[in-house]
Design a protein around this motif. Sequence first.
Motif, PDB file in Angstrom:
ATOM      1  N   GLY A  14      -7.886  -4.254  -7.929  1.00 50.94           N
ATOM      2  CA  GLY A  14      -8.721  -3.155  -7.457  1.00 50.94           C
ATOM      3  C   GLY A  14      -7.917  -1.931  -7.051  1.00 50.94           C
ATOM      4  N   THR A  15      -6.574  -2.092  -6.897  1.00 48.64           N
ATOM      5  CA  THR A  15      -5.733  -0.916  -6.642  1.00 48.64           C
ATOM      6  C   THR A  15      -5.188  -0.422  -7.988  1.00 48.64           C
ATOM      7  OG1 THR A  15      -3.587  -2.005  -6.450  1.00 48.64           O
ATOM      8  CG2 THR A  15      -4.985  -2.013  -4.479  1.00 48.64           C
ATOM      9  N   GLN A  16      -4.555   0.724  -7.961  1.00 46.29           N
ATOM     10  CA  GLN A  16      -3.994   1.274  -9.201  1.00 46.29           C
ATOM     11  C   GLN A  16      -2.492   1.035  -9.296  1.00 46.29           C
ATOM     12  OE1 GLN A  16      -5.968   2.582 -11.634  1.00 46.29           O
ATOM     13  NE2 GLN A  16      -7.556   1.795 -10.277  1.00 46.29           N
ATOM     14  N   ILE A  17      -1.940   0.180  -8.422  1.00 43.30           N
ATOM     15  CA  ILE A  17      -0.483   0.009  -8.383  1.00 43.30           C
ATOM     16  C   ILE A  17      -0.023  -0.851  -9.561  1.00 43.30           C
ATOM     17  CG2 ILE A  17       1.465  -0.810  -7.014  1.00 43.30           C
ATOM     18  CD1 ILE A  17      -0.420  -0.541  -4.532  1.00 43.30           C
ATOM     19  N   PRO A  18       0.848  -0.315 -10.429  1.00 40.82           N
ATOM     20  CA  PRO A  18       1.325  -1.126 -11.550  1.00 40.82           C
ATOM     21  C   PRO A  18       2.310  -2.204 -11.076  1.00 40.82           C
ATOM     22  CG  PRO A  18       2.360   1.029 -11.606  1.00 40.82           C
ATOM     23  CD  PRO A  18       1.414   1.044 -10.442  1.00 40.82           C
ATOM     24  N   VAL A  19       2.116  -3.414 -11.575  1.00 36.47           N
ATOM     25  CA  VAL A  19       2.979  -4.547 -11.210  1.00 36.47           C
ATOM     26  C   VAL A  19       3.683  -5.039 -12.463  1.00 36.47           C
ATOM     27  CG1 VAL A  19       3.048  -6.898 -10.274  1.00 36.47           C
ATOM     28  CG2 VAL A  19       1.415  -5.228  -9.338  1.00 36.47           C
TER      29      VAL A  19
ATOM     30  N   VAL B 225       0.677 -11.710  -6.845  1.00 35.56           N
ATOM     31  CA  VAL B 225       0.778 -10.322  -6.373  1.00 35.56           C
ATOM     32  C   VAL B 225      -0.263  -9.460  -7.095  1.00 35.56           C
ATOM     33  CG1 VAL B 225       2.266  -8.274  -6.326  1.00 35.56           C
ATOM     34  CG2 VAL B 225       3.184 -10.503  -5.638  1.00 35.56           C
ATOM     35  N   ARG B 226      -0.389  -9.672  -8.405  1.00 35.94           N
ATOM     36  CA  ARG B 226      -1.408  -8.916  -9.156  1.00 35.94           C
ATOM     37  C   ARG B 226      -2.804  -9.199  -8.604  1.00 35.94           C
ATOM     38  NH1 ARG B 226       1.027  -9.296 -14.936  1.00 35.94           N
ATOM     39  NH2 ARG B 226       2.270  -7.419 -14.881  1.00 35.94           N
ATOM     40  N   ASP B 227      -3.035 -10.459  -8.287  1.00 36.26           N
ATOM     41  CA  ASP B 227      -4.336 -10.840  -7.738  1.00 36.26           C
ATOM     42  C   ASP B 227      -4.565 -10.160  -6.387  1.00 36.26           C
ATOM     43  OD1 ASP B 227      -6.751 -12.521  -7.679  1.00 36.26           O
ATOM     44  OD2 ASP B 227      -5.729 -13.539  -6.032  1.00 36.26           O
ATOM     45  N   ALA B 228      -3.502 -10.135  -5.574  1.00 38.77           N
ATOM     46  CA  ALA B 228      -3.623  -9.515  -4.248  1.00 38.77           C
ATOM     47  C   ALA B 228      -3.900  -8.017  -4.363  1.00 38.77           C
ATOM     48  CB  ALA B 228      -2.354  -9.758  -3.436  1.00 38.77           C
ATOM     49  N   LEU B 229      -3.361  -7.403  -5.429  1.00 39.46           N
ATOM     50  CA  LEU B 229      -3.518  -5.952  -5.595  1.00 39.46           C
ATOM     51  C   LEU B 229      -4.707  -5.591  -6.479  1.00 39.46           C
ATOM     52  CD1 LEU B 229       0.194  -4.760  -6.008  1.00 39.46           C
ATOM     53  CD2 LEU B 229      -1.215  -4.820  -3.949  1.00 39.46           C
TER      54      LEU B 229
ATOM     55  N   ASP C 122       0.852  -1.195   0.000  1.00 39.78           N
ATOM     56  CA  ASP C 122       0.000   0.000   0.000  1.00 39.78           C
ATOM     57  C   ASP C 122       0.889   1.246   0.000  1.00 39.78           C
ATOM     58  OD1 ASP C 122      -2.351   1.520   0.173  1.00 39.78           O
ATOM     59  OD2 ASP C 122      -2.065   1.734   2.343  1.00 39.78           O
ATOM     60  N   GLY C 123       0.730   2.106  -0.967  1.00 41.01           N
ATOM     61  CA  GLY C 123       1.489   3.352  -0.965  1.00 41.01           C
ATOM     62  C   GLY C 123       2.704   3.366  -1.875  1.00 41.01           C
ATOM     63  N   VAL C 124       3.120   2.216  -2.396  1.00 42.15           N
ATOM     64  CA  VAL C 124       4.250   2.258  -3.329  1.00 42.15           C
ATOM     65  C   VAL C 124       3.731   2.656  -4.712  1.00 42.15           C
ATOM     66  CG1 VAL C 124       5.472   0.458  -2.037  1.00 42.15           C
ATOM     67  CG2 VAL C 124       4.163  -0.178  -4.080  1.00 42.15           C
ATOM     68  N   SER C 125       4.628   3.212  -5.535  1.00 44.50           N
ATOM     69  CA  SER C 125       4.141   3.659  -6.842  1.00 44.50           C
ATOM     70  C   SER C 125       4.392   2.627  -7.937  1.00 44.50           C
ATOM     71  CB  SER C 125       4.761   5.003  -7.219  1.00 44.50           C
ATOM     72  OG  SER C 125       6.124   5.016  -6.930  1.00 44.50           O
ATOM     73  N   SER C 126       5.278   1.638  -7.688  1.00 41.98           N
ATOM     74  CA  SER C 126       5.435   0.555  -8.660  1.00 41.98           C
ATOM     75  C   SER C 126       5.967  -0.688  -7.955  1.00 41.98           C
ATOM     76  CB  SER C 126       6.377   0.966  -9.801  1.00 41.98           C
ATOM     77  OG  SER C 126       7.644   1.302  -9.283  1.00 41.98           O
ATOM     78  N   VAL C 127       5.682  -1.824  -8.589  1.00 43.09           N
ATOM     79  CA  VAL C 127       6.091  -3.107  -8.003  1.00 43.09           C
ATOM     80  C   VAL C 127       6.809  -3.929  -9.069  1.00 43.09           C
ATOM     81  CG1 VAL C 127       5.286  -5.277  -6.976  1.00 43.09           C
ATOM     82  CG2 VAL C 127       4.145  -3.122  -6.380  1.00 43.09           C
ATOM     83  N   ALA C 128       7.967  -4.481  -8.692  1.00 43.46           N
ATOM     84  CA  ALA C 128       8.716  -5.394  -9.572  1.00 43.46           C
ATOM     85  C   ALA C 128       8.713  -6.770  -8.922  1.00 43.46           C
ATOM     86  CB  ALA C 128      10.149  -4.909  -9.733  1.00 43.46           C
TER      87      ALA C 128
END
Lengths: 385, 183
Positions: free
Chosen positions: A339-344, A333-337, A309-315
């Motif tokens: 509904g959020t707007q965080i790009p993975v 990880v995509r499944d866990a996120l 929560d709060g990070v702007s990108s995920v690798a």
Amino acid sequence: MMEIMEGSHAVAHAVKMCRPEVIAAYPITPQTHIVEALAEMVANCTLDAEYITVESEFSALSACLGASAAGSRVYSATTSQGLALMFEVCFNTAGMRFPVVMSIVNRALGAPLSIWNDQQDSISLRDSGWLQFYAEDNQEATDLHYLAYRVAEHKDVLLPAFVCFDGFILSHTYEPVEMLTQDQVDSYLPPYRPVLRLDSADPVSIGLFAAPDYYMEFRYLVDRALKGSAGVIQASGREFGEMFGRDYSALVEEYRLEDADCAIVAMGSICGTVKDAIDDMRKDGIKAGLLRIRTFRPFPAEEVRKALDGVSSVAVLDKNISLGAKGAVCMEVRDALYGTQIPVQGYIIALGGRDVRKKDVRNVVDLTRSGKGDIFYGLRNEVLK
Amino acid sequence: MISLRELRIHGRGGQGSVTAAELIAVAAFAGGVYAQAFPAFGVERRGAPVQAFVRFDDKKIRLRSQVYEPDYIIVQDSTLIRDVNVFYGVKEGGIVIVNTEKPITEQVPPGVRVITIDATTMALKHLGVPITNTTLMGAFAAASGEININPLEAAIRGRFTGEMADKNIAAARDAYTHVRGVT
């Protein structure tokens, strides 16, 4: 006391102190040193266990399943093609609710033949109903065996568990490990008391067939127990920390995530290199952090969502590939996120033992920050034509 | 301050490079630092070029990559210099120990100290076989200061038994004294 030794031997010693009553295994690189060491302990009478030599991994796990059904604490270890050969028995062990603990010394799967490390083997068994722990270093590789038995044998869990650690990178590395004493292990891990076991004086049947009107309920109960094991891991991991100072209550580890822009998600020994790379990047003003998945099954989706929560990108670094789709960790990880707007962004990395350096981690962060992902990282040019 | 130091050992399969890395790590740990030893995981064949690595640090070592910029290099077999770039990545101020009876004629990176030692002759004298790993461990102890000779002796005694241990310790001590004398 801190001692320096090979990872395989540290694990063998930890397994010995868990007092397994039956061990069945078949040697395969890079797992062999563990079962060799255990066979020697049994032969020298320093470990009071039945060591069953078998002609294949299929038989190894079958023997473990049978011994567990009879009420014994059992152990095996394997890797790669050996685990592939156990596929059927893995599902049966979980379906029959036997708390077998098995070390997976992670190695790539053929073809082409590779003896080197990635995590394709255990990941390919992710749907089998086993708990899956991944160790970052040899300290964890040993400690997670105590935890695995505690959790697997818990009356609310009764499921088998993999303790996964990277082949060669951990198994063949000498490094300091704080070994518990036998008294400490005994105080943490009581003898196994099976709820149900095969007993000629009190006959039961285990693992019969289920017709369509009952099969789904069995599957539901395995799934419920596996998901519910998260709470048992937290409690047992906390108790381990209170007793011995190393807390395993969290299913994930966060490293410099609190103010991170870019979060790296990974499992296993690569996380050590990632941590060093993060420290270097921080010195250069790059705010990277790490979320390490220690427990892949049950998957800690809630913890992942909270931590990111709060990070702007995920690798996400995956040492595996679900061919035709993506890396297994990336999909989770995509499944866990959702509904959020965080790009993975997903990166297939280090397959078949390809070395990962700190500069590779930095490259991945650069790629993520520029929105480039879902690639195999570091491919040779000739395949890209 | 950079506290991490790295050693890369070049040898051929059968020369005991992996054992050398392990025993150096054991000796370093006994001396109070964190140490990590691991092989370059190849398919083991006698005579094939092999590598093994050791890291030393005052704090826990997390890094898992192979060693690309070593502070120290040990070359167990000088014929490797033709086949493998044994000097690759060595840091300025680094130390390279080469087992050879001849001077090094190859281009050595600037600022790198090369120590040659005829470890094969020493090993033959003490062990009767040209296995130079324990001899070169003694040379490494003297040249680098990363490990002391006493914990190195203990490490050798932990791996070998009886007369075999005594002979390997004698070889290590001989090289240790020799390198101390020339440096």
